[in-house]
Scaffold this motif. Structure first.
Motif, PDB file in Angstrom:
ATOM      1  N   ARG A  13      36.524  21.262  12.983  1.00 46.76           N
ATOM      2  CA  ARG A  13      37.759  20.810  12.342  1.00 46.76           C
ATOM      3  C   ARG A  13      38.512  21.949  11.675  1.00 46.76           C
ATOM      4  N   SER A  14      37.967  23.136  11.762  1.00 46.97           N
ATOM      5  CA  SER A  14      38.587  24.285  11.110  1.00 46.97           C
ATOM      6  C   SER A  14      39.545  24.990  12.057  1.00 46.97           C
ATOM      7  N   ALA A  15      40.687  25.413  11.505  1.00 50.91           N
ATOM      8  CA  ALA A  15      41.647  26.172  12.306  1.00 50.91           C
ATOM      9  C   ALA A  15      41.094  27.546  12.673  1.00 50.91           C
ATOM     10  N   LEU A  16      40.075  27.987  11.941  1.00 52.38           N
ATOM     11  CA  LEU A  16      39.470  29.291  12.204  1.00 52.38           C
ATOM     12  C   LEU A  16      38.254  29.184  13.111  1.00 52.38           C
ATOM     13  N   ALA A  17      38.017  28.006  13.673  1.00 49.73           N
ATOM     14  CA  ALA A  17      36.798  27.780  14.443  1.00 49.73           C
ATOM     15  C   ALA A  17      36.657  28.767  15.589  1.00 49.73           C
ATOM     16  N   VAL A  18      37.730  28.951  16.363  1.00 53.22           N
ATOM     17  CA  VAL A  18      37.628  29.803  17.549  1.00 53.22           C
ATOM     18  C   VAL A  18      37.368  31.258  17.173  1.00 53.22           C
ATOM     19  N   PRO A  19      38.170  31.884  16.291  1.00 51.79           N
ATOM     20  CA  PRO A  19      37.865  33.290  15.954  1.00 51.79           C
ATOM     21  C   PRO A  19      36.510  33.459  15.286  1.00 51.79           C
ATOM     22  N   LEU A  20      36.099  32.486  14.483  1.00 46.62           N
ATOM     23  CA  LEU A  20      34.781  32.587  13.844  1.00 46.62           C
ATOM     24  C   LEU A  20      33.680  32.581  14.890  1.00 46.62           C
ATOM     25  N   LEU A  21      33.783  31.676  15.844  1.00 45.18           N
ATOM     26  CA  LEU A  21      32.755  31.562  16.880  1.00 45.18           C
ATOM     27  C   LEU A  21      32.744  32.800  17.764  1.00 45.18           C
TER      28      LEU A  21
END
Length: 555
Positions: free
Chosen positions: A437-445
């Motif tokens: 649900r985080s907008a930062l999910a993709v860069p974090l992953l």
């Protein structure tokens, strides 16, 4: 001995030794460290005719067994070497081996493996760099000294030799392509980087001593596609985007290396030059050798590079390769188990379990995930295509979010599988992490190291997690993982409803630390101490359960 091979543990040398042993020859393998014998054993080569001897060719050889044929395949193949470091092996070492061979009373042939870029002119170390210049210097020096010593000499000049285990040279360009780091090609549209496969080259070398002495053979595939087409062939096979732009070599030389990523020494290989292959082609025809089609060789090599993570891993299951841009490992026609991985993993997730399962397995990377390119059809259609060549009724084993497509296939094709095993079915468990649900999910992953990914998933660090982390760093994979998590979360109720209607036998396996939150309506096995990935953390227990009642039913 029939032959002695210097540099026998190297990429070319080890394949030559295997070829000679396969022909029943007695072979001495001259190595600094014996990494050769384990490799030969792994390839199923009969080593009864092998003698391994220690030799450092930077010093004059001594105490070695005499041989009828002497091969020098030793070379220091690397960029960024110092001049003396390169010359010590490539020039001085080659001359040391030649001098030793000249003392053998029964010598039939000295075969020196040179390089296809040698020109016959005095080498320019400043312009060419230590590797290429030292190979050119050695070519001249070996020819001259062999004439003085009256040694029967054949020089073989191979182009880029490709095959399993070759991770330098052209492989670096393929690695950049695979990882999305090749925005443009160096040089113009006419660049010619010829190849030759290691199997063909080893057979060629094995035949050389019976040919007339004094020849030089340029061994390469004249039909190798020009660089843009070569890269396009590999990109299309792997399902990645090929660069459409080219950058003049002169500009690449002027730009900082931190921007281009190009080693200056490699740029001299970016050329439209052609090479005198007539003698090699005539010789190959005379002994019945035929090169495989260049495009097929490139695609097979791309499979090898990806399977081995460009030298960072050892493939755990064969055969492997891209099939219609999907990464597939194992038995495609008669598997006992078909294994579908969950997120954010790939098919390597199954390695510990697969080693303990009875019968052959089929393990793909799901479309758009792991090493597979996105599919242009729904997941159910993709799975139906994957199962198309299967002639058994295997057990379909799915993990986590892959349980939904497995359920759909079993419901639509009940006669194609003998059973369905759902491991940690996400739609029957507590909702996933807030990461989705985080907008930062993709860069974090995408930025997660293997160690951090292991901590996030509650797993020990190991090759399976490292493999997943490597894939997540490739363009688009992390984004598709997050999208798949969100899609599956929205389909939880539909998956539960489908589970109630499926007609094939269903079993469910979960870890005690990751239990079901709703009634499954089917037998459930709970593995003590396991979390969401019991097949990775507790493979023995999972394999014992699967092996107790599952086996492929021959169709």
């Amino acid at each position: 001995m029939d032959a002695i091979v210097f540099g026998a543990a190297g990429f070319i040398g080890r394949s030559l030794v295997a070829e000679l042993l396969g022909r029943g020859q007695r072979v001495a393998a001259a190595v600094r460290n014996d990494t050769l014998t384990p490799w030969l054993t792994s390839q199923g080569v009969d080593t009864s005719g092998l003698s391994v001897v220690t030799a450092d060719i930077t010093r004059p050889p001594a105490g070695l067994p005499p041989a009828r044929d002497v091969y020098n395949t030793a070379a220091r193949f690397a960029f960024g070497l110092g001049v003396e470091e390169a010359r010590a092996v490539n020039v001085t070492g080659a001359l040391n081996v030649l001098e030793w061979a000249a003392t053998l009373p029964g010598l039939r042939r000295f075969v020196h493996v040179s390089g296809y870029r040698v020109s016959g002119a005095q080498p320019d170390y400043a312009r060419l760099g230590p590797y290429e210049a030292s190979k050119a210097e050695a070519d001249l020096a070996v020819r001259a000294r062999a004439r003085e010593l009256e040694v029967p000499l054949t020089i073989v000049n191979p182009s880029s030799v490709i095959g399993p285990g070759q991770y330098i040279g052209l492989a670096s360009l393929v690695g950049d392509l695979w990882n999305g780091r090749l925005p443009a090609l160096p040089g113009g549209p006419g660049v010619f980087l010829p190849i030759v496969t290691i199997d063909y080259f080893a057979r060629f070398l094995a035949e050389v001593p019976a040919s007339p002495a004094g020849e030089a053979h340029w061994v390469l595939d004249d039909t190798t596609p020009l660089l843009p087409e070569l890269v396009g062939t590999i990109a299309g096979h792997m399902g990645v985007r090929a660069p459409r732009r080219t950058v003049p070599v002169g500009l690449v030389r002027r730009l900082p290396r931190r921007i281009t990523g190009a080693d200056p020494e490699t740029l001299s290989f970016i050329s439209a030059d052609r090479y005198p292959t007539a003698s090699a082609r005539a010789f190959a025809a005379a002994v019945g050798l035929e090169m495989p089609p260049a495009a097929d060789a490139l695609r097979a090599w791309a499979d090898d590079l990806v399977a081995a993570r460009f030298g960072a891993a050892v493939p755990w299951l064969r055969p492997y390769g891209f099939r219609d841009r999907t990464w597939v490992m194992g038995e495609r026609h008669r598997p006992a188990h078909v294994l579908l991985h969950g997120l954010p993993m790939n098919a390597d997730l199954w390695a510990p379990l697969a080693a303990r399962l009875p019968g052959p397995i089929l393990a793909p990377d799901l479309p758009g995930l792991g090493r597979s390119a996105p599919a242009d059809r729904p997941m159910e259609a993709w799975l139906a295509d994957l199962m198309g060549p299967v002639r058994t009724r295997p057990v379909l084993v799915a993990h986590s979010l892959a349980c939904d497509p497995a359920l759909r296939f079993a419901a639509e094709h009940p006669g194609r599988v003998s059973g369905l095993v759902l491991i940690s079915p996400a739609f029957l468990q507590a909702p996933g992490a807030r990461l989705t649900r985080s907008a930062l999910a993709v860069p974090l992953l995408r930025r997660m190291s293997a160690a951090r990914l292991a901590r996030t998933l509650g797993l020990p660090e190991g090759p399976e997690v490292a493999s997943a982390a490597a894939d997540l760093r490739r363009p688009g994979v992390a984004r598709r993982v997050i999208a798949a998590m969100r899609t599956a979360s929205a389909a939880r109720e539909a998956s539960r409803s489908l589970l109630e209607r499926v007609k094939v036998p269903v079993e469910i396996i979960v870890g005690s630390a990751d239990p079901l939150v709703v009634d499954a309506g089917h037998p459930v096995t709970e593995i003590a101490g396991a979390g969401h990935y019991p097949q990775l953390t507790h493979p023995v227990q999972v394999a014992r359960h699967l092996g107790a009642g599952s086996g492929a039913v021959r169709g």
